[in-house]
Write an enzyme that holds these catalytic residues in place. Structure first.
Site, PDB file in Angstrom:
ATOM      1  N   SER A   1     -10.967  -0.896   2.781  1.00 58.46           N
ATOM      2  CA  SER A   1     -10.372  -1.240   4.084  1.00 58.46           C
ATOM      3  C   SER A   1      -9.898   0.041   4.761  1.00 58.46           C
ATOM      4  O   SER A   1      -9.151   0.816   4.162  1.00 58.46           O
ATOM      5  CB  SER A   1      -9.184  -2.180   3.892  1.00 58.46           C
ATOM      6  OG  SER A   1      -9.634  -3.382   3.326  1.00 58.46           O
TER       7      SER A   1
ATOM      8  N   GLU B   1      -5.754   3.658   6.317  1.00 54.27           N
ATOM      9  CA  GLU B   1      -5.417   3.574   4.888  1.00 54.27           C
ATOM     10  C   GLU B   1      -5.924   4.782   4.080  1.00 54.27           C
ATOM     11  O   GLU B   1      -5.160   5.363   3.305  1.00 54.27           O
ATOM     12  CB  GLU B   1      -5.965   2.257   4.309  1.00 54.27           C
ATOM     13  CG  GLU B   1      -5.413   1.966   2.935  1.00 54.27           C
ATOM     14  CD  GLU B   1      -5.905   0.634   2.381  1.00 54.27           C
ATOM     15  OE1 GLU B   1      -5.628  -0.412   3.003  1.00 54.27           O
ATOM     16  OE2 GLU B   1      -6.568   0.640   1.338  1.00 54.27           O
TER      17      GLU B   1
ATOM     18  N   ARG C   1       0.832  -1.224   0.000  1.00 53.37           N
ATOM     19  CA  ARG C   1       0.000   0.000   0.000  1.00 53.37           C
ATOM     20  C   ARG C   1       0.862   1.268   0.000  1.00 53.37           C
ATOM     21  O   ARG C   1       0.479   2.289   0.570  1.00 53.37           O
ATOM     22  CB  ARG C   1      -0.946   0.028   1.215  1.00 53.37           C
ATOM     23  CG  ARG C   1      -1.960  -1.053   1.236  1.00 53.37           C
ATOM     24  CD  ARG C   1      -2.921  -0.983   0.048  1.00 53.37           C
ATOM     25  NE  ARG C   1      -3.783  -2.149   0.048  1.00 53.37           N
ATOM     26  CZ  ARG C   1      -3.474  -3.297  -0.563  1.00 53.37           C
ATOM     27  NH1 ARG C   1      -2.366  -3.428  -1.268  1.00 53.37           N
ATOM     28  NH2 ARG C   1      -4.283  -4.317  -0.526  1.00 53.37           N
TER      29      ARG C   1
HETATM   30  C1  FAD Z   1     -15.685  -0.536  -1.819  1.00 50.52           C
HETATM   31  C2  FAD Z   1     -14.190  -0.290  -1.920  1.00 50.52           C
HETATM   32  C3  FAD Z   1     -13.324  -1.337  -2.119  1.00 50.52           C
HETATM   33  C4  FAD Z   1     -11.933  -1.111  -2.238  1.00 50.52           C
HETATM   34  N1  FAD Z   1     -11.100  -2.181  -2.406  1.00 50.52           N
HETATM   35  C5  FAD Z   1      -9.765  -1.982  -2.483  1.00 50.52           C
HETATM   36  C6  FAD Z   1      -8.883  -3.093  -2.653  1.00 50.52           C
HETATM   37  O1  FAD Z   1      -9.300  -4.240  -2.753  1.00 50.52           O
HETATM   38  N2  FAD Z   1      -7.543  -2.848  -2.720  1.00 50.52           N
HETATM   39  C7  FAD Z   1      -7.037  -1.579  -2.633  1.00 50.52           C
HETATM   40  O2  FAD Z   1      -5.796  -1.434  -2.704  1.00 50.52           O
HETATM   41  N3  FAD Z   1      -7.838  -0.508  -2.478  1.00 50.52           N
HETATM   42  C8  FAD Z   1      -9.190  -0.680  -2.390  1.00 50.52           C
HETATM   43  N4  FAD Z   1     -10.018   0.401  -2.220  1.00 50.52           N
HETATM   44  C9  FAD Z   1      -9.449   1.750  -2.086  1.00 50.52           C
HETATM   45  C10 FAD Z   1      -9.446   2.560  -3.406  1.00 50.52           C
HETATM   46  O3  FAD Z   1     -10.427   2.112  -4.285  1.00 50.52           O
HETATM   47  C11 FAD Z   1      -8.097   2.548  -4.139  1.00 50.52           C
HETATM   48  O4  FAD Z   1      -7.073   3.006  -3.288  1.00 50.52           O
HETATM   49  C12 FAD Z   1      -8.118   3.423  -5.405  1.00 50.52           C
HETATM   50  O5  FAD Z   1      -6.982   3.140  -6.184  1.00 50.52           O
HETATM   51  C13 FAD Z   1      -8.169   4.926  -5.117  1.00 50.52           C
HETATM   52  O6  FAD Z   1      -8.271   5.614  -6.355  1.00 50.52           O
HETATM   53  P1  FAD Z   1      -9.098   6.939  -6.488  1.00 50.52           P
HETATM   54  O7  FAD Z   1      -9.008   7.369  -7.902  1.00 50.52           O
HETATM   55  O8  FAD Z   1     -10.474   6.770  -5.945  1.00 50.52           O
HETATM   56  O9  FAD Z   1      -8.253   7.924  -5.559  1.00 50.52           O
HETATM   57  P2  FAD Z   1      -8.791   9.073  -4.572  1.00 50.52           P
HETATM   58  O10 FAD Z   1      -9.541   8.462  -3.444  1.00 50.52           O
HETATM   59  O11 FAD Z   1      -9.479  10.138  -5.345  1.00 50.52           O
HETATM   60  O12 FAD Z   1      -7.417   9.656  -4.018  1.00 50.52           O
HETATM   61  C14 FAD Z   1      -6.654   8.938  -3.063  1.00 50.52           C
HETATM   62  C15 FAD Z   1      -5.263   9.594  -2.953  1.00 50.52           C
HETATM   63  O13 FAD Z   1      -4.542   9.362  -4.169  1.00 50.52           O
HETATM   64  C16 FAD Z   1      -4.176  10.605  -4.761  1.00 50.52           C
HETATM   65  N5  FAD Z   1      -4.321  10.452  -6.199  1.00 50.52           N
HETATM   66  C17 FAD Z   1      -5.401   9.978  -6.884  1.00 50.52           C
HETATM   67  N6  FAD Z   1      -5.162  10.006  -8.192  1.00 50.52           N
HETATM   68  C18 FAD Z   1      -3.915  10.507  -8.349  1.00 50.52           C
HETATM   69  C19 FAD Z   1      -3.103  10.806  -9.480  1.00 50.52           C
HETATM   70  N7  FAD Z   1      -3.529  10.596 -10.732  1.00 50.52           N
HETATM   71  N8  FAD Z   1      -1.871  11.338  -9.273  1.00 50.52           N
HETATM   72  C20 FAD Z   1      -1.428  11.564  -8.010  1.00 50.52           C
HETATM   73  N9  FAD Z   1      -2.157  11.322  -6.905  1.00 50.52           N
HETATM   74  C21 FAD Z   1      -3.380  10.803  -7.085  1.00 50.52           C
HETATM   75  C22 FAD Z   1      -5.140  11.641  -4.197  1.00 50.52           C
HETATM   76  O14 FAD Z   1      -4.570  12.941  -4.242  1.00 50.52           O
HETATM   77  C23 FAD Z   1      -5.314  11.119  -2.789  1.00 50.52           C
HETATM   78  O15 FAD Z   1      -4.232  11.526  -1.996  1.00 50.52           O
HETATM   79  C24 FAD Z   1     -11.416   0.199  -2.117  1.00 50.52           C
HETATM   80  C25 FAD Z   1     -12.310   1.276  -1.917  1.00 50.52           C
HETATM   81  C26 FAD Z   1     -13.680   1.028  -1.810  1.00 50.52           C
HETATM   82  C27 FAD Z   1     -14.620   2.184  -1.613  1.00 50.52           C
END
Ligand code: FAD
Length: 341
Positions: free
Chosen positions: A236, A336, A161
Site C-alpha cells: 500500500s 507509507e 503503521r
Molecule cells: C506486495 C506487498 C504487500 C505488502 N503488504 C503489506 C501488508 O499487508 N501490511 C503491511 O504492514 N505492510 C505490507 N507491505 C510492506 C512491507 O512488506 C512491510 O512494511 C515489511 O515489514 C517491510 O520489511 P522489509 O524488511 O522489506 O523492510 P525494508 O523495506 O527493507 O525497510 C523499510 C524501513 O524499515 C527499516 N528497517 C528494516 N529492517 C530494520 C531493522 N531490522 N531495524 C531497523 N530498521 C529496519 C529500513 O531502514 C527502512 O527504513 C507490503 C509490501 C509489498 C511489496
C-alpha cells in the site's frame, strides 16, 4: 565484511526502482554489522539499514552513503508461548513455521514480504492482525552507544503503521531480534470479512488460515510473484487517513454520496479507506501513467508496470494523486514506503 562500491539498489527492492549505493555490504553476523557501522563512522558516511526492500522507494540518484543489507538470520527459538526470531529471517517463513507448529497470533500476516526485523518498525498489519498484538520484546542495537537494548511491547509505542523505530527514534536503532508471544491453542483470528466469508462456520487450524490469506493476497496482487507486474510494488503506497468525525459530512457532500465508508479511530476521529479516496478522485485499479500505474487488483498499490520505471515516474503519479485528493476532499494523504535518497 565484504564491501562493494556503486551497487544498484533496484534489484534489492520490490518496486525494482532506484540508483546505486556508493557503498554496499551484506552483513550476516553481529561482528560484521559492528564493523560496517565502524567503517561508515570512520569515513564520515551516512548509513542505511536495508531489509527486504519491500517498503522502500529509492531515488534514481541512489544513496551517497553505506547501505547495510541485513542478513542476520538464525533459528527461531521457541520457549513455550515465546518465539524469538532473528531480524534477518524471512517474515513469511517465520509465520509458516509458527502455523505449522499450531500456534496462532500471526497467521493473518502470512505472505507479507520482507524480513522479521522490519515488522515492528512500521507495526505491520493485515486482515485483522498487527504485530503489536503479539510482540513481547524487541532487541536492538543502539546506534548512539553500540549497546544492545531491549524494549517491552509498551515501550515500542506502537500505533497504526507506527512505532518509536519509525517516528521519535527513527534511525536510532537496528532491530536484531523480535520475540513474539503466540497462542499454542491455535485459535486463529477470523474477524476480517474476506476470511469470514472463506471459512464460514468452520474452525480452521492456523496453517489453513495461513494458506487462505496467501490465496486472498495472490488474488489481489499483494503476494510477491515473479512475473506479476501487479506485485512490483511497495504494498500500500498510502496510509489510511485519520480525520475528525466532524469532517465526514463535508467529504460525503464533496463525493456526492450519502455516507463515507469509515471506522472509528479513538473517541472523536474516524479512519477512512485511502483506496476509496483514490477511487473517488479518479485513480482506479489499472490506471496507467507511462511506465507506472495502479495495480489492476489493488487500488492502493502503485506499481512499476513495465519494469522500466524510475523513481521520478512514481513520484509524479504520487503527487498527482495527493494533489487531486487534497483538492477534492481537503485530506493530505501520507506516503507509507520509506524514501531513500
Ligand atoms: C506486495 C506487498 C504487500 C505488502 N503488504 C503489506 C501488508 O499487508 N501490511 C503491511 O504492514 N505492510 C505490507 N507491505 C510492506 C512491507 O512488506 C512491510 O512494511 C515489511 O515489514 C517491510 O520489511 P522489509 O524488511 O522489506 O523492510 P525494508 O523495506 O527493507 O525497510 C523499510 C524501513 O524499515 C527499516 N528497517 C528494516 N529492517 C530494520 C531493522 N531490522 N531495524 C531497523 N530498521 C529496519 C529500513 O531502514 C527502512 O527504513 C507490503 C509490501 C509489498 C511489496
Amino acid at each position: 565484511m565484504h564491501l562493494e562500491r556503486n551497487v544498484s539498489l533496484a534489484p534489492y527492492t520490490t518496486l525494482r526502482i532506484g540508483g546505486p549505493a556508493r557503498f554496499y555490504t551484506r552483513v550476516t553476523t553481529y561482528a560484521e554489522l559492528i564493523e560496517a557501522l565502524g567503517f561508515a563512522r570512520a569515513e564520515g558516511l551516512p548509513s542505511f539499514l536495508l531489509g527486504g526492500g519491500s517498503n522502500l522507494l529509492v531515488a534514481d540518484e541512489g544513496y551517497p552513503g553505506l547501505v547495510i543489507h541485513l542478513g542476520l538470520a538464525g533459528d527461531t527459538v521457541v520457549d513455550g508461548e515465546l518465539h524469538e526470531v532473528a531480524a534477518g529471517t524471512e517474515w513469511d517463513s517465520f509465520v509458516r513455521g509458527a502455523c505449522e507448529l499450531g500456534y496462532s497470533g500471526v497467521e493473518c500476516l502470512a505472505g507479507i514480504p520482507g524480513l522479521a526485523g522490519g515488522t515492528p518498525v512500521q507495526n505491520v498489519g493485515a486482515y485483522g492482525q498487527e504485530v503489536a498484538q503479539t510482540i513481547a520484546r524487541v532487541t536492538a542495537l543502539d546506534l548512539e552507544t553500540l549497546a544492545t537494548v531491549s524494549f517491552a511491547n509498551s515501550e515500542c509505542r506502537f500505533a497504526y503503521r507506527q512505532s518509536l523505530f519509525n517516528s521519535t527514534h527513527r534511525n536510532r536503532y537496528i532491530v536484531t531480534a523480535v520475540r513474539f508471544r503466540l497462542s499454542p491453542e491455535g485459535r486463529p483470528n477470523l474477524t476480517y470479512a474476506d476470511l469470514k466469508q472463506h471459512f464460514g462456520d468452520a474452525r480452521p487450524a492456523p496453517l489453513e488460515v495461513y494458506e487462505a490469506v496467501r490465496g486472498i493476497r495472490r488474488s489481489k496482487g499483494m503476494l510477491l510473484v515473479e512475473d506479476d507486474p501487479d506485485s512490483r510494488s511497495a504494498g500500500s503506497f498510502f496510509k489510511n487517513p485519520v480525520i475528525p468525525v466532524g469532517q465526514l459530512e463535508g467529504i460525503a457532500k464533496a463525493a456526492g454520496v450519502a455516507s463515507v465508508p469509515n471506522w472509528p479511530s479513538g473517541v472523536e476521529n474516524a479512519k477512512l479507506p485511502a483506496a476509496w479516496l483514490l477511487d473517488q478522485a479518479g485513480f482506479h485499479k489499472g490506471f496507467a501513467l507511462g511506465e507506472v500505474g495502479i495495480s489492476s487488483r489493488h487500488t492502493l498499490a502503485l506499481i512499476n508496470r513495465t519494469g522500466r520505471a524510475t523513481c521520478v515516474d512514481i513520484l509524479r503519479l504520487r503527487d498527482a494523486i495527493v494533489a487531486e485528493v487534497q483538492g477534492r476532499f481537503g485530506i493530505r494523504l501520507e506516503q507509507e514506503p520509506v524514501y531513500l535518497a
